[in-house]
Design a protein around this motif. Structure first.
Motif, PDB file in Angstrom:
ATOM      1  N   LEU A   1       8.384  -0.018   1.835  1.00  0.00           N
ATOM      2  CA  LEU A   1       8.626  -1.425   1.523  1.00  0.00           C
ATOM      3  C   LEU A   1       7.446  -2.022   0.770  1.00  0.00           C
ATOM      4  CD1 LEU A   1      10.223  -2.705   4.871  1.00  0.00           C
ATOM      5  CD2 LEU A   1      11.387  -2.118   2.733  1.00  0.00           C
ATOM      6  N   LEU A   2       6.231  -1.606   1.151  1.00  0.00           N
ATOM      7  CA  LEU A   2       5.040  -2.091   0.457  1.00  0.00           C
ATOM      8  C   LEU A   2       5.036  -1.630  -0.994  1.00  0.00           C
ATOM      9  CD1 LEU A   2       2.264  -3.453   0.430  1.00  0.00           C
ATOM     10  CD2 LEU A   2       1.300  -1.314   1.326  1.00  0.00           C
ATOM     11  N   GLY A   3       5.409  -0.368  -1.217  1.00  0.00           N
ATOM     12  CA  GLY A   3       5.486   0.142  -2.578  1.00  0.00           C
ATOM     13  C   GLY A   3       6.501  -0.619  -3.416  1.00  0.00           C
ATOM     14  N   LEU A   4       7.654  -0.932  -2.816  1.00  0.00           N
ATOM     15  CA  LEU A   4       8.668  -1.718  -3.516  1.00  0.00           C
ATOM     16  C   LEU A   4       8.158  -3.122  -3.835  1.00  0.00           C
ATOM     17  CD1 LEU A   4      11.786  -0.665  -1.404  1.00  0.00           C
ATOM     18  CD2 LEU A   4      11.316  -0.025  -3.779  1.00  0.00           C
TER      19      LEU A   4
ATOM     20  N   TRP B   1      11.376  -5.042  -5.065  1.00  0.00           N
ATOM     21  CA  TRP B   1      12.035  -5.712  -3.948  1.00  0.00           C
ATOM     22  C   TRP B   1      10.969  -6.403  -3.097  1.00  0.00           C
ATOM     23  CZ3 TRP B   1      14.321  -3.386   1.130  1.00  0.00           C
ATOM     24  CH2 TRP B   1      15.140  -4.346   1.744  1.00  0.00           C
ATOM     25  N   PRO B   2      10.766  -7.696  -3.278  1.00  0.00           N
ATOM     26  CA  PRO B   2       9.674  -8.401  -2.583  1.00  0.00           C
ATOM     27  C   PRO B   2      10.015  -8.783  -1.146  1.00  0.00           C
ATOM     28  CG  PRO B   2      10.842  -9.916  -4.008  1.00  0.00           C
ATOM     29  CD  PRO B   2      11.483  -8.573  -4.220  1.00  0.00           C
TER      30      PRO B   2
ATOM     31  N   GLU C   1       5.211 -12.441   4.965  1.00  0.00           N
ATOM     32  CA  GLU C   1       4.034 -13.253   4.672  1.00  0.00           C
ATOM     33  C   GLU C   1       4.310 -14.725   4.945  1.00  0.00           C
ATOM     34  OE1 GLU C   1       3.026 -12.332   0.665  1.00  0.00           O
ATOM     35  OE2 GLU C   1       2.006 -10.448   1.178  1.00  0.00           O
ATOM     36  N   ARG C   2       5.530 -15.169   4.650  1.00  0.00           N
ATOM     37  CA  ARG C   2       5.868 -16.571   4.902  1.00  0.00           C
ATOM     38  C   ARG C   2       5.863 -16.881   6.393  1.00  0.00           C
ATOM     39  NH1 ARG C   2       9.388 -15.907   0.349  1.00  0.00           N
ATOM     40  NH2 ARG C   2      11.169 -15.398   1.667  1.00  0.00           N
TER      41      ARG C   2
ATOM     42  N   CYS D   1      -0.557 -11.270   4.689  1.00  0.00           N
ATOM     43  CA  CYS D   1      -0.601 -10.260   3.637  1.00  0.00           C
ATOM     44  C   CYS D   1       0.309  -9.096   4.006  1.00  0.00           C
ATOM     45  CB  CYS D   1      -2.046  -9.778   3.446  1.00  0.00           C
ATOM     46  SG  CYS D   1      -2.219  -8.424   2.278  1.00  0.00           S
ATOM     47  N   GLY D   2       1.327  -8.851   3.169  1.00  0.00           N
ATOM     48  CA  GLY D   2       2.241  -7.750   3.432  1.00  0.00           C
ATOM     49  C   GLY D   2       1.545  -6.406   3.461  1.00  0.00           C
TER      50      GLY D   2
END
Length: 221
Positions: free
Chosen positions: A93-96, A102-103, A109-110, A147-148
């Motif tokens: 997911l971090l790579g995306l 795909w954020p 983070e929100r 921070c994701g």
């Protein structure tokens, strides 16, 4: 004790994820540099102090996550494997996220932003930064910035199984983020143009996705 291969992987994730660090922390790093305009020799001690404070927060968070992970490992059947699989999924997911495909981690983070709104004013009291002590405190506060990238590694840290190993894993990751943010403070304009390049970000994201997929296959093998 955490094996060397895992620590090197965490360090590499920090290096690759540095493109995200520049976006999240670049503003405060730039402010620290500008608040004492002058030569690099005058700037870098405050940048180093800021980053040491930030890294210290990561290590504390890693120790807490490792402690929690140790409790989960004892409570969940196949707990080690489940936590490692979850960590690998988060790396994908971090790579995306880094690649701009795909954020999804922006939503996480929100959620963290609600807590950050209460913490952030503590760091603002020490800006503008006038000496290394203030820079360290500001870094210690900014280490809790939503921070994701950090959240993804903290999920990985859950699988460490102890506070000591969790702290060690986050320390390795934190060291990986250090070069990018030190360079950002000293060469902000040049580095910002470089990391905004889509191919660079997608390359870093692609490597993280590949590593996450490889980890999943290794865990299930």
């Amino acid at each position: 004790m955490m094996d060397t291969g895992t620590l090197l992987a965490a360090f590499a994730v920090g290096v690759l994820g540095g493109v995200h660090c520049l976006g999240m922390c670049g503003g405060i790093v730039g402010a620290i540099s500008v608040s004492h305009a002058g030569s690099a020799s005058a700037t870098w001690p405050r940048l180093l102090a800021y980053n040491l404070g930030r890294m210290s927060s990561y290590v504390v968070a890693g120790a807490l996550a490792g402690l929690l992970g140790g409790a989960l490992l004892g409570a969940l059947p196949q707990g080690q494997r489940l936590l490692e699989l979850l960590a690998a999924v988060f790396l994908i997911l971090l790579g995306l996220y880094l690649g701009g495909w795909w954020p999804v981690l922006a939503r996480l983070e929100r959620v963290g932003g609600r807590v950050w709104r209460r913490i952030e004013p503590l760091g603002r009291r020490f800006i503008p930064v006038r000496h290394v002590g203030q820079a360290f405190v500001v870094g210690g506060v900014w280490g809790w910035l939503p921070c994701g990238l950090v959240y993804s590694v903290l999920v990985w840290t859950l699988a460490a199984g102890s506070a000591a190993d969790g702290a060690l894993l986050m320390a390795a990751f934190a060291l990986g983020t250090l070069p990018n943010l030190m360079l950002m403070g000293l060469f902000a304009a040049q580095l910002a143009r470089f990391v905004r390049n889509d191919r660079f970000r997608q390359g870093a994201g692609g490597l993280l996705i590949a590593y996450g997929v490889w980890r999943i296959f290794s865990i299930l093998a």
